[in-house]
Design a protein around this motif. Structure first.
Motif, PDB file in Angstrom:
ATOM      1  N   TRP A 193       0.812  -1.219   0.000  1.00 49.10           N
ATOM      2  CA  TRP A 193       0.000   0.000   0.000  1.00 49.10           C
ATOM      3  C   TRP A 193       0.850   1.276   0.000  1.00 49.10           C
ATOM      4  CZ3 TRP A 193      -1.147  -2.582   5.065  1.00 49.10           C
ATOM      5  CH2 TRP A 193      -0.412  -2.043   6.138  1.00 49.10           C
ATOM      6  N   ARG A 194       2.144   1.160   0.018  1.00 48.66           N
ATOM      7  CA  ARG A 194       3.009   2.340  -0.003  1.00 48.66           C
ATOM      8  C   ARG A 194       2.639   3.295  -1.138  1.00 48.66           C
ATOM      9  NH1 ARG A 194       7.973   2.748   2.392  1.00 48.66           N
ATOM     10  NH2 ARG A 194       8.630   0.971   3.678  1.00 48.66           N
ATOM     11  N   SER A 195       3.073   4.539  -0.988  1.00 46.48           N
ATOM     12  CA  SER A 195       2.909   5.505  -2.073  1.00 46.48           C
ATOM     13  C   SER A 195       4.203   6.274  -2.287  1.00 46.48           C
ATOM     14  CB  SER A 195       1.798   6.503  -1.759  1.00 46.48           C
ATOM     15  OG  SER A 195       1.708   7.489  -2.773  1.00 46.48           O
ATOM     16  N   ARG A 196       4.452   6.592  -3.539  1.00 40.37           N
ATOM     17  CA  ARG A 196       5.550   7.482  -3.871  1.00 40.37           C
ATOM     18  C   ARG A 196       5.167   8.909  -3.468  1.00 40.37           C
ATOM     19  NH1 ARG A 196       4.587   3.618  -7.493  1.00 40.37           N
ATOM     20  NH2 ARG A 196       6.321   2.345  -8.277  1.00 40.37           N
ATOM     21  N   PHE A 197       6.184   9.714  -3.204  1.00 42.12           N
ATOM     22  CA  PHE A 197       5.946  11.126  -2.913  1.00 42.12           C
ATOM     23  C   PHE A 197       7.154  11.930  -3.367  1.00 42.12           C
ATOM     24  CE2 PHE A 197       8.645  10.030   0.575  1.00 42.12           C
ATOM     25  CZ  PHE A 197       9.207  11.202   1.056  1.00 42.12           C
ATOM     26  N   SER A 198       6.963  13.240  -3.456  1.00 45.05           N
ATOM     27  CA  SER A 198       8.038  14.140  -3.862  1.00 45.05           C
ATOM     28  C   SER A 198       8.167  15.252  -2.823  1.00 45.05           C
ATOM     29  CB  SER A 198       7.730  14.753  -5.232  1.00 45.05           C
ATOM     30  OG  SER A 198       8.600  15.843  -5.501  1.00 45.05           O
ATOM     31  N   HIS A 199       9.406  15.640  -2.545  1.00 45.25           N
ATOM     32  CA  HIS A 199       9.610  16.761  -1.625  1.00 45.25           C
ATOM     33  C   HIS A 199       9.029  18.060  -2.182  1.00 45.25           C
ATOM     34  CE1 HIS A 199      11.932  14.242   0.953  1.00 45.25           C
ATOM     35  NE2 HIS A 199      12.904  14.063   0.077  1.00 45.25           N
ATOM     36  N   ASP A 200       8.844  18.122  -3.484  1.00 41.34           N
ATOM     37  CA  ASP A 200       8.234  19.317  -4.095  1.00 41.34           C
ATOM     38  C   ASP A 200       6.765  19.441  -3.710  1.00 41.34           C
ATOM     39  OD1 ASP A 200      10.625  19.913  -5.348  1.00 41.34           O
ATOM     40  OD2 ASP A 200      10.097  18.843  -7.186  1.00 41.34           O
ATOM     41  N   GLU A 201       6.165  18.348  -3.275  1.00 38.58           N
ATOM     42  CA  GLU A 201       4.751  18.353  -2.875  1.00 38.58           C
ATOM     43  C   GLU A 201       4.628  17.979  -1.393  1.00 38.58           C
ATOM     44  OE1 GLU A 201       2.298  17.074  -6.747  1.00 38.58           O
ATOM     45  OE2 GLU A 201       3.677  15.502  -6.052  1.00 38.58           O
ATOM     46  N   GLU A 202       5.532  18.481  -0.602  1.00 38.21           N
ATOM     47  CA  GLU A 202       5.598  18.170   0.830  1.00 38.21           C
ATOM     48  C   GLU A 202       5.820  19.468   1.597  1.00 38.21           C
ATOM     49  OE1 GLU A 202       7.888  14.751   3.486  1.00 38.21           O
ATOM     50  OE2 GLU A 202       8.999  15.795   1.917  1.00 38.21           O
ATOM     51  N   ILE A 203       5.076  19.670   2.659  1.00 41.48           N
ATOM     52  CA  ILE A 203       5.184  20.868   3.496  1.00 41.48           C
ATOM     53  C   ILE A 203       5.380  20.432   4.937  1.00 41.48           C
ATOM     54  CG2 ILE A 203       3.984  22.921   4.354  1.00 41.48           C
ATOM     55  CD1 ILE A 203       2.292  22.836   1.759  1.00 41.48           C
ATOM     56  N   ALA A 204       6.335  21.058   5.624  1.00 42.98           N
ATOM     57  CA  ALA A 204       6.507  20.808   7.049  1.00 42.98           C
ATOM     58  C   ALA A 204       6.687  22.140   7.763  1.00 42.98           C
ATOM     59  CB  ALA A 204       7.710  19.904   7.308  1.00 42.98           C
ATOM     60  N   GLU A 205       5.832  22.382   8.735  1.00 48.00           N
ATOM     61  CA  GLU A 205       5.889  23.569   9.579  1.00 48.00           C
ATOM     62  C   GLU A 205       5.698  23.127  11.029  1.00 48.00           C
ATOM     63  OE1 GLU A 205       2.633  25.893   8.240  1.00 48.00           O
ATOM     64  OE2 GLU A 205       3.509  26.353   6.271  1.00 48.00           O
ATOM     65  N   PRO A 206       6.046  23.955  11.995  1.00 44.91           N
ATOM     66  CA  PRO A 206       5.746  23.575  13.381  1.00 44.91           C
ATOM     67  C   PRO A 206       4.248  23.321  13.553  1.00 44.91           C
ATOM     68  CG  PRO A 206       7.260  25.421  13.339  1.00 44.91           C
ATOM     69  CD  PRO A 206       6.799  25.211  11.922  1.00 44.91           C
ATOM     70  N   GLY A 207       3.904  22.106  13.935  1.00 41.55           N
ATOM     71  CA  GLY A 207       2.512  21.764  14.167  1.00 41.55           C
ATOM     72  C   GLY A 207       1.723  21.383  12.936  1.00 41.55           C
ATOM     73  N   PHE A 208       2.370  21.275  11.777  1.00 39.81           N
ATOM     74  CA  PHE A 208       1.628  20.969  10.551  1.00 39.81           C
ATOM     75  C   PHE A 208       2.528  20.250   9.558  1.00 39.81           C
ATOM     76  CE2 PHE A 208       0.265  22.070   6.201  1.00 39.81           C
ATOM     77  CZ  PHE A 208      -1.025  21.557   6.221  1.00 39.81           C
ATOM     78  N   TYR A 209       1.943  19.232   8.906  1.00 36.45           N
ATOM     79  CA  TYR A 209       2.653  18.511   7.840  1.00 36.45           C
ATOM     80  C   TYR A 209       1.648  18.173   6.749  1.00 36.45           C
ATOM     81  CZ  TYR A 209       5.062  14.780   5.312  1.00 36.45           C
ATOM     82  OH  TYR A 209       5.628  14.012   4.335  1.00 36.45           O
ATOM     83  N   GLU A 210       2.099  18.246   5.492  1.00 40.96           N
ATOM     84  CA  GLU A 210       1.231  17.903   4.367  1.00 40.96           C
ATOM     85  C   GLU A 210       2.064  17.285   3.248  1.00 40.96           C
ATOM     86  OE1 GLU A 210      -1.996  20.643   2.999  1.00 40.96           O
ATOM     87  OE2 GLU A 210      -0.835  20.639   1.130  1.00 40.96           O
ATOM     88  N   VAL A 211       1.480  16.287   2.581  1.00 43.86           N
ATOM     89  CA  VAL A 211       2.166  15.645   1.465  1.00 43.86           C
ATOM     90  C   VAL A 211       1.132  15.122   0.471  1.00 43.86           C
ATOM     91  CG1 VAL A 211       2.245  13.340   2.525  1.00 43.86           C
ATOM     92  CG2 VAL A 211       4.016  14.010   0.882  1.00 43.86           C
ATOM     93  N   ASN A 212       1.512  15.100  -0.782  1.00 43.86           N
ATOM     94  CA  ASN A 212       0.690  14.481  -1.806  1.00 43.86           C
ATOM     95  C   ASN A 212       1.163  13.044  -2.000  1.00 43.86           C
ATOM     96  OD1 ASN A 212      -1.077  14.097  -4.051  1.00 43.86           O
ATOM     97  ND2 ASN A 212       0.645  14.497  -5.430  1.00 43.86           N
ATOM     98  N   LEU A 213       0.265  12.093  -1.810  1.00 46.46           N
ATOM     99  CA  LEU A 213       0.559  10.685  -2.054  1.00 46.46           C
ATOM    100  C   LEU A 213       0.310  10.425  -3.533  1.00 46.46           C
ATOM    101  CD1 LEU A 213      -1.113   9.196   1.143  1.00 46.46           C
ATOM    102  CD2 LEU A 213       1.301   9.739   0.779  1.00 46.46           C
ATOM    103  N   LYS A 214       1.385  10.392  -4.293  1.00 48.02           N
ATOM    104  CA  LYS A 214       1.299  10.432  -5.759  1.00 48.02           C
ATOM    105  C   LYS A 214       0.567   9.228  -6.352  1.00 48.02           C
ATOM    106  CE  LYS A 214       4.935  12.005  -7.958  1.00 48.02           C
ATOM    107  NZ  LYS A 214       6.345  12.224  -8.410  1.00 48.02           N
ATOM    108  N   ASP A 215       0.736   8.064  -5.736  1.00 47.03           N
ATOM    109  CA  ASP A 215       0.122   6.866  -6.303  1.00 47.03           C
ATOM    110  C   ASP A 215      -1.397   6.892  -6.211  1.00 47.03           C
ATOM    111  OD1 ASP A 215       2.700   6.114  -6.662  1.00 47.03           O
ATOM    112  OD2 ASP A 215       2.561   4.202  -5.601  1.00 47.03           O
ATOM    113  N   TYR A 216      -1.923   7.720  -5.306  1.00 50.84           N
ATOM    114  CA  TYR A 216      -3.375   7.713  -5.066  1.00 50.84           C
ATOM    115  C   TYR A 216      -4.043   9.060  -5.322  1.00 50.84           C
ATOM    116  CZ  TYR A 216      -1.926   3.484  -2.599  1.00 50.84           C
ATOM    117  OH  TYR A 216      -1.378   2.266  -2.281  1.00 50.84           O
TER     118      TYR A 216
END
Length: 760
Positions: free
Chosen positions: A125-148
């Protein structure tokens, strides 16, 4: 009419221009939280994580790219390109690990029963991801799971993890629940059940670096699932309550375009009832409100500092360093006060319980920094440690994870953590309870999981740890410093007998000082000196010194540096010895211990015991050498890249060294009230201390070339000494430096201006 139109146009143009200028100013004037980059430390062997947490939270909700192998002590490595899911507990920057509890992973399409290998994500069930579509801030994280095509967003509360998954329109939006996910640990038993289409409950029992432990969980969805399945040992079960070693859950939903599902996960080490109470205590927040609350809490900490000057990179390193210092230890108590420690279920009375204490690393600078800023946390940390003796009827821990002392490292490093808070007058610490806990651990020999027999019984009998016991030199030196600490607590308690006893033990470092070799050296139990050691090979050194790092421990006598200087032949001889340390390159054979890295000459900044060494020139009357070396270490050993530190971040210590050094001073002897001056990095840095006052350091003319102090003043009065005191910092005011490109060899060199150690 024409004039009116022109006038109106002019006014509108002015308004638009001013508005644009304000936007530019707004962009330029970043807030402290904007400088924090949680990706710093996620590469190399620094071992931090990028996910969402709040200060000292029970929850560290972060992506796991893998959970095995040295690179994945935090569950995430920046070089990876696939994600297996998002788990709720992580250690920050450690050299070993556990946790990674209760993994959640959203997918689309057919159910996969396993995550699959990192290099073959299509097998699970893993998914590929890219750092270009990843955000990390204090108290918040977001990523695009490319496979889905799923956007996964995370935030955290004190005891609850908040997920928000935005799926494409589909009839097969899946949320996978994997309680078997662990970082390095062993799963013993798992259970999942559901009788409500918006709720899943269960637990995982595991064994690892945190001992045998339970993590109970309750999961709430914002919409009911359409279907729920449970797998047992790799096969779908027909039941909706399953217990076995390998149990996973699969919730399937129908969703429309941009129709997010929010998920709340509460955990408890005590019981399912505790997890439910934890959920109810903060479970009514929406995801957006939870993000806002998390970032407000981070801003409250980060806004205690303000900076002028320096590069953007230096600001990012500094503020991210503050952030790293407020991740661990972690809340380890349910909202009703119940917690687990030392294998016992207990209930806190008048304090909040914390665990995950990397005390051997963090007593050096992390805990002093926290005590300056937030004594309320320090009080709870200290009470938590003391309670292991008072309430659990056990001993102070060496390295406590999830309430379990895994006995990693050496000495009794909880002792200086407790005393340092007492020295800053942190309220609520009972001196007699603290002394009882310290006196107890100073007579109980622990077997270190990393470094063998503690040798404490021999230390008490002989005055040193003999050569046949692993890491004997390092253990002797750390015991002696910590015995000095206990003596100070005994003095506070008015216990003269114990004071004299531990002050005598604090001199035990002298028993391993070889007068001919002019260095600390192993000694046999019969009193004879150990023979020659091959100094160009790591393996023989590792028998006597932690990590084989003899060059760090050659100077580890923080309680008696002044006395040690005389033993070494006086100030000039001592300074020459330091010159050799920082200039003589090592030519070693054999396997280098992973913790030894970041070399300048023989000095390795990646190993904590030597972190004060560059400041010791001040004690020898040559502070300009400290100034040059501190700036060199800051420049060479830190960056704002993912591999931005030279070794494990170690729950804040590597960052704390930078934070203190950038401000221009450092706690060479934790528990002593002297802070040794180095070379300030910024034009101006202000720190709001716990009493509400502000201590400011200004450095006129500072630059990457102007690293030397020409003159100094404190609150308008000339300051010629190369140290300041805790009282001066806490009183607030302005410490001013004039910097230049050449050393001023008259500043801080007079005998009255040189710092003196507690033991002369």
């Amino acid at each position: 009419m024409r004039k009116s139109i022109l006038l109106l146009s002019s006014v509108l143009l002015t308004i638009i221009t001013l508005s644009c200028e304000k936007e530019v100013v707004k962009e330029i004037q970043q807030k402290p939280i904007d400088y924090v980059d949680p990706f710093i430390g996620t590469g190399g062997i620094v071992h931090t994580f990028p996910g969402a947490t709040i200060p000292f939270s029970m929850i560290q909700l972060s992506p796991d790219t893998d959970t095995k192998g040295w690179d994945h002590c935090s569950g995430y490595h920046y070089n990876d390109s696939t994600i297996k899911g998002f788990s709720h507990t992580h250690l920050s920057g450690t050299g070993w690990s556990d946790l990674g509890d209760i993994l959640i992973m959203p997918t689309v399409g057919d159910i996969q029963l396993e995550s699959g290998p990192q290099d073959q994500p299509d097998l699970g069930w893993r998914s590929r991801f890219s750092h270009d579509e990843e955000i990390a801030e204090p108290g918040f994280y977001e990523v695009n799971l490319k496979d889905y095509g799923i956007t996964a967003a995370l935030t955290a509360g004190q005891r609850v993890g908040f997920h928000k998954y935005t799926f494409p329109a589909t009839d097969s939006a899946n949320i996978i629940i994997d309680p078997t996910n662990l970082i390095f640990g062993e799963v013993l038993e798992t259970q999942i059940s559901t009788d409500d289409p918006t709720e899943i409950v269960g637990y995982c029992k595991s064994n690892g670096w945190g001992g045998k432990r339970y993590v109970y969980f309750i999961i709430k969805f914002t919409k009911p699932y359409d279907k729920f399945q449970i797998s047992r040992n790799g096969k779908i079960s027909s039941h909706l309550k399953v217990k076995d070693k390998d149990v996973k859950g699969f919730a399937t939903f129908k969703v429309g375009e941009n129709d997010p599902i929010e998920v709340k996960v509460a955990i408890s080490a005590v019981s399912l009832d505790g997890a439910r109470k934890n959920l109810l205590s903060e479970g009514h927040n929406s995801f957006a409100l939870a993000v806002q609350h998390a970032q407000e809490q981070w801003s409250e900490v980060l806004n205690k500092f303000s900076i002028d000057g320096g590069t953007e990179e230096q600001k990012r390193i500094f503020y991210t360093g503050i952030y790293h210092n407020f991740i661990a230890p972690n809340l380890s108590m349910d909202v009703d006060g119940k917690y687990v420690a030392m294998g016992k279920k207990l209930e806190a009375d008048g304090f909040t319980n914390y665990s995950n204490f990397s005390t051997w690393d963090t007593f050096r600078a992390t805990k002093p920094l926290i005590s300056f800023l937030t004594p309320n946390y320090s009080a709870d940390f200290v009470e938590s440690l003391i309670s292991r003796h008072r309430d659990a009827k056990e001993h102070l821990p060496l390295w406590e994870l999830a309430g379990f002392d895994n006995t990693c490292m050496i000495g009794y490093p909880s002792v200086p953590v407790i005393y340092e808070a007492m020295q800053k007058d942190v309220k609520g610490i009972d001196v007699n309870e603290a002394l009882a806990a310290m006196d107890d651990i100073a007579h109980f020999n622990k077997i270190s999981s990393s470094d063998g027999d503690g040798g404490l019984n021999e230390y008490i009998k002989l005055g040193y740890v003999p050569a046949h016991i692993p890491k004997n030199v390092s253990k002797t030196l750390e015991y002696a410093y910590e015995d000095w600490v206990i003596a100070q607590v005994a003095q506070k308690a008015g216990n003269k007998k114990l004071y004299e006893k531990y002050m005598q033990r604090a001199q035990n470092f002298t028993n391993l000082y070889h007068p001919e070799k002019k260095t600390f050296w192993p000694r046999k139990s019969n009193g004879q000196w150990f023979g020659d050691i091959e100094m160009d090979q790591w393996e023989p050194l590792q028998k006597h010194w932690i990590s084989g790092n003899k060059w760090a421990y050659d100077y580890f006598v923080p309680q008696a540096i002044s006395q040690f200087i005389e033993m070494k032949g006086g100030k000039d001889a001592f300074a020459a010895d330091l010159d050799t340390l920082f200039s003589q390159e090592l030519d070693m054979k054999g396997e280098e211990h992973v913790d030894i890295s970041g070399f300048i000459g023989s000095y390795a900044h990646g190993d904590e015991p030597g972190h004060a060494n560059a400041y010791l020139y001040n004690f020898a009357g040559q502070p300009w050498k400290t100034q040059a070396m501190i700036r060199r270490i800051m420049d060479e050993m830190y960056s704002d890249k993912p591999d931005g530190m030279i070794n494990n971040e170690d729950c804040g210590q590597m960052s704390a060294w930078y934070v203190f050094s950038a401000m221009g001073f450092y706690p060479v002897c934790p528990g002593d009230k002297q802070y040794i001056i180095g070379s300030p990095l910024f034009d101006r840095v202000s720190m709001q201390v716990s009493n509400g006052k502000t201590f400011t350091v200004e450095a006129k003319n500072q630059s990457d070339k102007n690293v030397y102090i020409q003159a100094a003043s404190l609150n308008g009065k000339d300051l010629d000494r190369s140290y300041i005191t805790q009282e001066e910092i806490m009183a607030g005011g302005i410490l001013k430096f004039v910097m230049g490109p050449e050393p001023n060899k008259n500043w801080g060199t007079d005998v009255n201006d040189i710092p003196k150690s507690p033991i002369q």
